[in-house]
Design an enzyme around this catalytic site. Structure first.
Site, PDB file in Angstrom:
ATOM      1  N   SER A  75      14.397 -26.536  -5.101  1.00 40.19           N
ATOM      2  CA  SER A  75      14.884 -25.870  -3.904  1.00 40.19           C
ATOM      3  C   SER A  75      15.257 -26.850  -2.790  1.00 40.19           C
ATOM      4  CB  SER A  75      13.808 -24.879  -3.457  1.00 40.19           C
ATOM      5  OG  SER A  75      14.230 -24.137  -2.374  1.00 40.19           O
TER       6      SER A  75
ATOM      7  N   GLN B   5      16.478 -17.449  -0.617  1.00 36.58           N
ATOM      8  CA  GLN B   5      15.732 -16.195  -0.513  1.00 36.58           C
ATOM      9  C   GLN B   5      15.363 -15.865   0.925  1.00 36.58           C
ATOM     10  OE1 GLN B   5      14.938 -18.561  -2.870  1.00 36.58           O
ATOM     11  NE2 GLN B   5      15.904 -17.369  -4.482  1.00 36.58           N
TER      12      GLN B   5
ATOM     13  N   LYS C  95      16.972 -24.973  -8.776  1.00 39.09           N
ATOM     14  CA  LYS C  95      16.936 -23.703  -8.043  1.00 39.09           C
ATOM     15  C   LYS C  95      18.095 -23.689  -7.075  1.00 39.09           C
ATOM     16  CE  LYS C  95      14.067 -20.856  -5.084  1.00 39.09           C
ATOM     17  NZ  LYS C  95      14.568 -21.175  -3.740  1.00 39.09           N
TER      18      LYS C  95
END
Lengths: 417, 413
Positions: free
Chosen positions: A309, A338, A334
């Site tokens: 991420s 979100q 990733k």
């Protein structure tokens, strides 16, 4: 006649508004208006036997009434929501029950109220694993290795670590007295600690000698990380290092604004990522302006499969602008963003809103086989270096960390910028 | 201007428009949810999203419906199949029970399960169970976060090898633990415990640090190429004409097998050359048993029976024994005893049942119930898994099994 027209017009308006209300669900989620729903409304199509909500509710009640294995109604409901989110097949869209939601909040904030020590389980009781720098526990004299035997006069020996932690937690400004047994000290030690706000150290730097190379480990990208990173970086840059290693191994990620801010030390007002939302619209995140630091030395970023991420954004952006050499192993992969919605019962819903692309336009989404094993995705390092596991391996320690050793070697041979 | 009607008309009009919108929305909610969940909540999906200090419990129907709306509105890809969301929620509940016989079954696994209850077994012809570390399972059921996630990996154990199956021909036996399937390791808590034991011994100076490194490396290698036990379970019990390589552990030794999946018939009644009759609790078991007993069978073989179809238990008892009570079924979360009563029974002389460690489920309930009533003698010891496992069919060809009761002697005679 005019009156008749008015009535027809009014009825038409009301019918149109009724239809809008009926289709509001579809409109609000920006998808095509369901023709089936209208067909069912007008009686052209049969009503389905069971709506999804009725189906779920029926099985929920059946399991609750019939299962021989006891399960709490609240827990069962939360398991259901976890399963519902999992059915989308996106590992990053999750339902988090209240305790898990609380943990996530603490993690992303990067600070909490407490004494500033980590406890680990031990057959005798709770053992102090780490004491955070500058935290109340350190000021009061708590040391790693201490064994907690009582809290506020209550016996804590042999108790579950989570229960001991719960006893030690409390409001800021309040006192807790802890009795510890210290290895090598005969009498137990009594400590009085005032609880306060503790910042979790997430960016820590040190100078590696004799090569005089800066080492900066970032363990996550929390709200409090950019300031720690900036301080540690300033401290290292002032010492005029011959090179810099930024270690993102095992860093699971964190907040996008934190990465953008931290990249500001290297890049002036440059694109970090572009996000593509469900309606096709684009959003671009950029680094701040006029925040760059002069760094006249080569930089290596260390990554591995547990770098995910925000870590991948950090490393990938420096790679795309050719600002650093990426070393280690491929990263997790990733490639999505979100948002967390806090729900009224204390649980939360973490939902993927957008996919992101690095400045070079690449998408690094992880692909796995049916057993969940990695196929492709993530950043590919410029120089692949596997970690050789030896008996005394310790990440971040030169001589005991084969990846770090090769990074240092690389920096020694690289020419300064 | 002072005409009162002139002021009332716009207000009435506006009210009518608002009412029309709310009515339309309510009509849709009734259609989608099946019943009304307050239109105001439906209008604002944010009602389930907490504002400051907004804390309240949420009922399961509202929870499900509101989260469906939230996902439809926010998720990066379009969400259209709400039935799939409901099935996902049911999967979460069933698997969340952490009970090996309560399984959510996808379309293929459900079809194989139904076929097996109707007399045809797929895959290599076995039944399996998951065996958890007892202490860890207890912790997890109390609070999932209390359990060590690595120790939550279960063993995959063969419980039944159906007679005439490819597994039987290959030499696989009940009690075998599957450790490898098609080149992938099925890791369990036992592997984790083994590697931790080495570390523990090293800490006490009883093992060298090299041994710790070796065991860690070996474990890492296996973890990089692993298959979950639940997945392996599906692979072994579905499919036809597929070759599988599997390794098992039996009394501490590793054995390797090659087995090709095939259809294995699982007839309700099978007459052996020695005159004994083998009974399987599939549909039609009770009728077939009655016919066999009427024809003079005196020995019934209940080995390698599998969990079976519990709906056959009462009819089978009434074919085999007189009207009466045959122990109790401890049912539901409270384990409330429910008498196992048989009406319209049949008076017969007692007969003999052959049982062993593979007699479980419906067959074991049948055996223990008859023994308790003095209607049959047992040779051998049963599996102590007298489980009553019900099957539920769901839309999209899926389904699930649920452990709802277990047999007990109950009070009284």
């Amino acid at each position: 006649m005019k009156r008749f027209a008015t009535v027809v017009f009014a009825l038409a308006v009301i019918a149109a508004v009724f239809c809008t209300g009926f289709a509001f669900r579809d409109l609000a989620s920006r998808r095509e208006v369901s023709r089936d729903a209208f067909a069912r409304l007008l009686g052209f199509a049969p009503q389905p036997k069971q709506t999804p909500t009725a189906l779920f509710t029926h099985e929920y009640n059946a399991i609750l009434a019939k299962s021989l294995v006891p399960i709490n109604a609240e827990v069962l409901k939360h398991r259901a929501m976890e399963g519902m989110f999992a059915s989308l097949g996106d590992p990053h869209t999750n339902f988090l029950e209240p305790v898990a939601a609380e943990d996530l909040k603490l993690e992303t904030k990067g600070d909490f109220v407490g004494i500033g020590a980590r406890l680990s389980p031990d057959p005798i009781g709770a053992r102090v694993a780490t004491v955070f720098k500058g935290a109340p526990a350190e000021r009061a004299g708590l040391k790693p290795g201490d064994m907690v035997v009582s809290v506020d006069g209550e016996d804590a020996a042999g108790e579950d670590v989570n229960e001991v932690v719960a006893k030690i937690r409390g409001k800021a400004g309040t006192k807790v007295s802890i009795r510890v047994v210290r290895p090598g000290v005969v009498a137990p030690v009594n400590l009085e600690i005032v609880r306060g706000v503790v910042v979790i150290p997430t960016a820590e730097g040190k100078m590696i000698e004799p090569d005089h190379i800066g080492y900066l480990a970032v363990s996550q990208f929390a709200e409090t990380t950019p300031i720690q990173f900036s301080d540690a970086l300033d401290d290292l840059v002032q010492q005029r290092p011959k090179g810099l290693v930024i270690d993102l191994r095992g860093n699971p990620g964190g907040l996008l604004p934190a990465v953008s801010e931290m990249l500001g030390a290297f890049l002036d007002g440059k694109e970090v990522i572009s996000m593509k939302l469900r309606d096709g619209s684009k959003q671009i995140a950029t680094t701040p302006r006029a925040k760059t630091k002069a760094m006249p030395f080569p930089i290596v970023v260390l990554v591995n499969e547990e770098s995910a991420s925000a870590s991948e954004i950090f490393a990938g952006v420096l790679q795309d602008y050719q600002h650093a050499t990426i070393m280690g192993e491929h990263t997790y992969g990733k490639a999505s963003v979100q948002t967390v919605f806090t729900l009224v019962d204390g649980s939360s819903a973490k939902i993927t809103l957008a996919r992101y692309y690095l400045p070079s336009g690449r998408n690094i989404e992880r692909k796995v086989d049916e057993d969940g094993q990695y196929i492709s995705g993530g950043l590919t390092p410029d120089i692949k270096v596997p970690l050789v596991i030896e008996t005394d391996t310790l990440l971040g320690e030169p001589g005991r960390d084969s990846q770090l050793d090769l990074a240092i070697e690389h920096l020694r041979q690289a020419k300064g910028r | 201007m002072n005409n009162p009607r002139r002021n009332v008309v716009p207000i009435l009009g506006l009210l009518a428009v608002v009412a029309a919108f709310v009515a339309g929305n309510e009509a849709r909610t009734r259609q989608d949810v099946g019943r009304s969940i307050s239109t105001l909540q439906n209008l604002g999906v944010r009602s389930i999203i907490a504002a400051k200090d907004d804390v309240r419990p949420v009922g399961e129907a509202e929870f499900f419906f509101q989260l469906t709306l939230l996902l439809e509105r926010e998720y990066v890809d379009p969400v259209n199949d709400e039935t799939a969301l409901a099935n996902g929620a049911i999967r979460g509940m069933v698997n969340g029970l952490l009970e090996p016989e309560s399984r959510f079954l996808d379309a293929e696994a459900f079809r194989a399960h139904e076929d097996a209850l109707h007399g045809t077994v797929e895959g290599i012809g076995i039944e399996t169970t998951l065996r958890y570390d007892a202490k860890t399972l207890e912790d997890a059921r109390e609070n999932l976060r209390k359990a060590d996630p690595l120790l939550m990996l279960p063993d995959l154990i063969v419980t039944t090898v159906f007679p005439g199956s490819p597994a039987e021909a290959a030499g696989i036996r009940a009690g075998d633990r599957v450790i490898k399937l098609d080149g992938k390791w099925v890791l369990s808590y036992e592997d984790i415990k083994a590697i931790r034991a080495v570390r523990e011994r090293a800490a006490q100076g009883k093992a060298s640090t090299e041994e710790v490194t070796e065991s860690r490396k070996e474990f890492q290698k296996r973890a990089d190429d692993a298959k979950l036990a639940v997945k392996a379970r599906d692979v072994l019990t579905t499919g036809l004409g597929k070759r599988h390589e599997l390794s098992i552990v039996r009394t501490g030794k590793q054995l390797d097998f090659q087995v090709v999946t095939a259809k294995t018939p699982r007839p309700a009644i099978h007459k052996a050359p020695d005159g004994s009759v083998r009974l399987q609790f599939v549909s039609g078991a009770a009728d077939a048993l009655r016919a066999a007993l009427d024809a003079g069978a005196t020995v019934i073989d209940l080995r390698q029976s599998g969990i079976g179809d519990p709906r056959e238990i009462v009819p089978a008892l009434s074919a085999a024994a007189p009207t009466g009570q045959y122990g109790v079924l401890a049912a539901g979360m409270a384990g409330t005893p429910r008498p196992l009563t048989v009406g319209a029974g049949t008076e017969r002389p007692p007969f003999r049942l052959i049982v062993d460690q593979t007699t479980e489920g419906a067959a074991e309930i049948f055996a223990l119930a008859l023994k308790k009533a003095g209607r049959a003698t047992l040779t051998g010891k049963t599996a102590s898994r007298p489980f009553y496992v019900e099957t539920t069919k769901l839309p999209e060809s899926k389904g699930y099994t649920l452990l709802t009761a277990r047999w007990a002697e109950g009070a009284g005679k």
